[in-house]
Design a protein around this motif. Structure first.
Motif, PDB file in Angstrom:
ATOM      1  N   SER A 121       0.847  -1.190   0.000  1.00  8.75           N
ATOM      2  CA  SER A 121       0.000   0.000   0.000  1.00  8.75           C
ATOM      3  C   SER A 121       0.882   1.239   0.000  1.00  8.75           C
ATOM      4  O   SER A 121       2.079   1.163   0.302  1.00  8.75           O
ATOM      5  CB  SER A 121      -0.924   0.014   1.228  1.00  8.75           C
ATOM      6  OG  SER A 121      -0.169   0.014   2.428  1.00  8.75           O
ATOM      7  N   ASN A 122       0.280   2.360  -0.358  1.00 13.16           N
ATOM      8  CA  ASN A 122       0.976   3.662  -0.366  1.00 13.16           C
ATOM      9  C   ASN A 122       2.259   3.629  -1.205  1.00 13.16           C
ATOM     10  O   ASN A 122       3.247   4.268  -0.852  1.00 13.16           O
ATOM     11  CB  ASN A 122       1.303   4.106   1.063  1.00 13.16           C
ATOM     12  CG  ASN A 122       0.071   4.297   1.912  1.00 13.16           C
ATOM     13  OD1 ASN A 122      -0.894   4.927   1.483  1.00 13.16           O
ATOM     14  ND2 ASN A 122       0.086   3.727   3.109  1.00 13.16           N
ATOM     15  N   TRP A 123       2.220   2.912  -2.315  1.00 12.60           N
ATOM     16  CA  TRP A 123       3.411   2.836  -3.170  1.00 12.60           C
ATOM     17  C   TRP A 123       3.615   4.149  -3.914  1.00 12.60           C
ATOM     18  O   TRP A 123       2.661   4.743  -4.458  1.00 12.60           O
ATOM     19  CB  TRP A 123       3.292   1.694  -4.183  1.00 12.60           C
ATOM     20  CG  TRP A 123       4.507   1.550  -5.051  1.00 12.60           C
ATOM     21  CD1 TRP A 123       5.597   0.770  -4.809  1.00 12.60           C
ATOM     22  CD2 TRP A 123       4.773   2.231  -6.282  1.00 12.60           C
ATOM     23  NE1 TRP A 123       6.529   0.915  -5.812  1.00 12.60           N
ATOM     24  CE2 TRP A 123       6.050   1.820  -6.730  1.00 12.60           C
ATOM     25  CE3 TRP A 123       4.051   3.165  -7.039  1.00 12.60           C
ATOM     26  CZ2 TRP A 123       6.621   2.286  -7.911  1.00 12.60           C
ATOM     27  CZ3 TRP A 123       4.628   3.635  -8.223  1.00 12.60           C
ATOM     28  CH2 TRP A 123       5.900   3.196  -8.637  1.00 12.60           C
ATOM     29  N   SER A 124       4.863   4.601  -3.965  1.00 15.40           N
ATOM     30  CA  SER A 124       5.230   5.760  -4.785  1.00 15.40           C
ATOM     31  C   SER A 124       6.682   5.636  -5.196  1.00 15.40           C
ATOM     32  O   SER A 124       7.456   4.881  -4.585  1.00 15.40           O
ATOM     33  CB  SER A 124       5.006   7.083  -4.035  1.00 15.40           C
ATOM     34  OG  SER A 124       5.935   7.215  -2.972  1.00 15.40           O
ATOM     35  N   MET A 125       7.054   6.351  -6.242  1.00 15.49           N
ATOM     36  CA  MET A 125       8.426   6.317  -6.735  1.00 15.49           C
ATOM     37  C   MET A 125       8.835   7.711  -7.187  1.00 15.49           C
ATOM     38  O   MET A 125       8.074   8.414  -7.869  1.00 15.49           O
ATOM     39  CB  MET A 125       8.556   5.345  -7.912  1.00 15.49           C
ATOM     40  CG  MET A 125       9.985   5.188  -8.431  1.00 15.49           C
ATOM     41  SD  MET A 125      10.070   4.147  -9.905  1.00 15.49           S
ATOM     42  CE  MET A 125       9.448   5.283 -11.162  1.00 15.49           C
ATOM     43  N   THR A 126      10.036   8.114  -6.794  1.00 18.67           N
ATOM     44  CA  THR A 126      10.593   9.404  -7.202  1.00 18.67           C
ATOM     45  C   THR A 126      11.762   9.168  -8.143  1.00 18.67           C
ATOM     46  O   THR A 126      12.661   8.391  -7.844  1.00 18.67           O
ATOM     47  CB  THR A 126      11.045  10.220  -5.981  1.00 18.67           C
ATOM     48  OG1 THR A 126       9.916  10.480  -5.144  1.00 18.67           O
ATOM     49  CG2 THR A 126      11.657  11.544  -6.423  1.00 18.67           C
ATOM     50  N   ASP A 127      11.720   9.836  -9.283  1.00 20.17           N
ATOM     51  CA  ASP A 127      12.777   9.734 -10.296  1.00 20.17           C
ATOM     52  C   ASP A 127      13.262  11.143 -10.578  1.00 20.17           C
ATOM     53  O   ASP A 127      12.565  11.939 -11.212  1.00 20.17           O
ATOM     54  CB  ASP A 127      12.208   9.097 -11.566  1.00 20.17           C
ATOM     55  CG  ASP A 127      13.273   8.815 -12.608  1.00 20.17           C
ATOM     56  OD1 ASP A 127      14.365   9.413 -12.512  1.00 20.17           O
ATOM     57  OD2 ASP A 127      13.022   8.010 -13.516  1.00 20.17           O
ATOM     58  N   PRO A 128      14.465  11.524 -10.112  1.00 18.36           N
ATOM     59  CA  PRO A 128      14.932  12.898 -10.293  1.00 18.36           C
ATOM     60  C   PRO A 128      15.240  13.269 -11.744  1.00 18.36           C
ATOM     61  O   PRO A 128      15.230  14.454 -12.085  1.00 18.36           O
ATOM     62  CB  PRO A 128      16.185  12.971  -9.421  1.00 18.36           C
ATOM     63  CG  PRO A 128      16.627  11.557  -9.245  1.00 18.36           C
ATOM     64  CD  PRO A 128      15.397  10.712  -9.300  1.00 18.36           C
ATOM     65  N   VAL A 129      15.500  12.306 -12.606  1.00 22.16           N
ATOM     66  CA  VAL A 129      15.794  12.479 -14.039  1.00 22.16           C
ATOM     67  C   VAL A 129      16.988  13.420 -14.239  1.00 22.16           C
ATOM     68  O   VAL A 129      16.925  14.607 -13.928  1.00 22.16           O
ATOM     69  CB  VAL A 129      14.577  12.981 -14.834  1.00 22.16           C
ATOM     70  CG1 VAL A 129      14.919  13.076 -16.320  1.00 22.16           C
ATOM     71  CG2 VAL A 129      13.371  12.058 -14.628  1.00 22.16           C
ATOM     72  N   PRO A 130      18.092  12.920 -14.772  1.00 21.94           N
ATOM     73  CA  PRO A 130      19.299  13.729 -14.944  1.00 21.94           C
ATOM     74  C   PRO A 130      19.098  14.894 -15.923  1.00 21.94           C
ATOM     75  O   PRO A 130      18.255  14.834 -16.819  1.00 21.94           O
ATOM     76  CB  PRO A 130      20.318  12.728 -15.504  1.00 21.94           C
ATOM     77  CG  PRO A 130      19.758  11.380 -15.209  1.00 21.94           C
ATOM     78  CD  PRO A 130      18.278  11.528 -15.210  1.00 21.94           C
ATOM     79  N   ASN A 188      24.287  17.764 -26.070  1.00 20.41           N
ATOM     80  CA  ASN A 188      25.071  18.909 -25.604  1.00 20.41           C
ATOM     81  C   ASN A 188      25.119  18.957 -24.084  1.00 20.41           C
ATOM     82  O   ASN A 188      25.993  19.615 -23.509  1.00 20.41           O
ATOM     83  CB  ASN A 188      24.489  20.224 -26.141  1.00 20.41           C
ATOM     84  CG  ASN A 188      24.927  20.501 -27.573  1.00 20.41           C
ATOM     85  OD1 ASN A 188      25.927  19.954 -28.034  1.00 20.41           O
ATOM     86  ND2 ASN A 188      24.184  21.339 -28.275  1.00 20.41           N
ATOM     87  N   SER A 189      24.158  18.294 -23.428  1.00 23.76           N
ATOM     88  CA  SER A 189      24.105  18.276 -21.963  1.00 23.76           C
ATOM     89  C   SER A 189      24.503  16.914 -21.403  1.00 23.76           C
ATOM     90  O   SER A 189      24.194  16.602 -20.244  1.00 23.76           O
ATOM     91  CB  SER A 189      22.685  18.642 -21.488  1.00 23.76           C
ATOM     92  OG  SER A 189      22.326  19.941 -21.920  1.00 23.76           O
ATOM     93  N   LEU A 190      25.191  16.114 -22.196  1.00 25.28           N
ATOM     94  CA  LEU A 190      25.632  14.795 -21.738  1.00 25.28           C
ATOM     95  C   LEU A 190      26.689  14.964 -20.643  1.00 25.28           C
ATOM     96  O   LEU A 190      27.587  15.798 -20.761  1.00 25.28           O
ATOM     97  CB  LEU A 190      26.224  14.023 -22.925  1.00 25.28           C
ATOM     98  CG  LEU A 190      26.571  12.555 -22.734  1.00 25.28           C
ATOM     99  CD1 LEU A 190      25.313  11.734 -22.476  1.00 25.28           C
ATOM    100  CD2 LEU A 190      27.311  12.015 -23.956  1.00 25.28           C
ATOM    101  N   PRO A 191      26.610  14.200 -19.546  1.00 23.14           N
ATOM    102  CA  PRO A 191      27.639  14.282 -18.501  1.00 23.14           C
ATOM    103  C   PRO A 191      29.024  13.959 -19.050  1.00 23.14           C
ATOM    104  O   PRO A 191      29.164  13.314 -20.099  1.00 23.14           O
ATOM    105  CB  PRO A 191      27.190  13.220 -17.482  1.00 23.14           C
ATOM    106  CG  PRO A 191      25.732  13.048 -17.719  1.00 23.14           C
ATOM    107  CD  PRO A 191      25.527  13.261 -19.201  1.00 23.14           C
ATOM    108  N   ASP A 192      30.047  14.394 -18.328  1.00 20.98           N
ATOM    109  CA  ASP A 192      31.428  14.164 -18.761  1.00 20.98           C
ATOM    110  C   ASP A 192      31.731  12.679 -18.918  1.00 20.98           C
ATOM    111  O   ASP A 192      32.593  12.286 -19.702  1.00 20.98           O
ATOM    112  CB  ASP A 192      32.411  14.784 -17.761  1.00 20.98           C
ATOM    113  CG  ASP A 192      32.356  16.311 -17.771  1.00 20.98           C
ATOM    114  OD1 ASP A 192      31.873  16.883 -18.774  1.00 20.98           O
ATOM    115  OD2 ASP A 192      32.784  16.914 -16.766  1.00 20.98           O
ATOM    116  N   SER A 193      31.021  11.843 -18.181  1.00 23.01           N
ATOM    117  CA  SER A 193      31.233  10.394 -18.262  1.00 23.01           C
ATOM    118  C   SER A 193      30.761   9.821 -19.599  1.00 23.01           C
ATOM    119  O   SER A 193      31.117   8.701 -19.961  1.00 23.01           O
ATOM    120  CB  SER A 193      30.488   9.689 -17.131  1.00 23.01           C
ATOM    121  OG  SER A 193      29.083   9.877 -17.270  1.00 23.01           O
TER     122      SER A 193
END
Length: 202
Positions: A22-31, A94-99
């Motif tokens: 119950s009360n399931w939720s998910m947070t995805d900050p998205v890069p 253009n916004s790809l991380p340095d990795s």
């Protein structure tokens, strides 16, 4: 990945153990560099092959560059199936991380049937093809009979709008340019990132 549309689809498995939650939720900050398509969310009950409705069975709230998704109504109170979630993001190299890789991390929380709270984290990586990172490529093929090298230069894989663009290719070493051999073509990007030559424009 759809390299023509410049989108990547993210897929999640939820409650694979089929617990009573119950009360399931998910947070995805998205890069950064990824933009959520909020019209692309699909939440399904894998066990019963049903698709849920946003606003009725689940709600999505924006959180910075990312979001939180939560089960709602009956699903919030009692969820026992294996569920799947998918959504799309546009990507901007253009916004790809340095990795050279985007790492998308999500954190889910829920309460079990005994009232205990739980947290689970998952992540997936997306590394664009090298030619899309560089926004170009160059290759050559050698004909041993004619002793000629045919060079192919591909520019603007990411299909950006360019102004006053040019391609400069210095010929180095023991090579002699064959007059009028340079041809310029439009090309189409396939979903897998390959290209198909189109109209000759110069």
């Amino acid at each position: 990945v759809d390299y023509n549309a410049k989108t990547v689809t993210w897929n999640f498995d939820i409650n694979m153990a089929r617990q009573d939650v119950s009360n399931w939720s998910m947070t995805d900050p998205v890069p950064d560099g990824l933009t959520v398509d909020y019209g692309s969310f699909v939440l399904k009950d894998k066990d019963h092959n049903t698709t849920f409705s946003e606003g009725t069975d689940y709600v999505i709230s924006k959180q910075g560059n990312g979001f939180t998704i939560s089960f709602a109504n009956a699903l919030k109170e009692h969820a026992t199936s294996w569920y799947t979630l998918s959504y799309k993001t546009a990507f901007e190299t253009n916004s790809l991380p340095d990795s050279g890789t985007w790492t998308n991390t999500a954190t889910a929380t829920w309460t079990d049937k005994d009232g205990a709270d739980h947290t689970n984290k998952g992540q997936a990586d997306f590394t664009p093809k090298t030619e899309f990172k560089n926004d170009g490529s160059k290759s050559g093929s050698y004909n041993a009979v004619s002793k000629q090298i045919t060079w192919t230069v591909v520019a603007n894989y990411n299909q950006r709008k360019l102004s006053n663009a040019s391609i400069t290719d210095p010929i180095i070493g023991d090579q002699d340019y064959i007059a009028d051999s340079a041809k310029l073509y439009e090309a189409s990007i396939n979903t897998d990132g390959s290209y198909v030559l189109g109209t000759q424009v110069a």
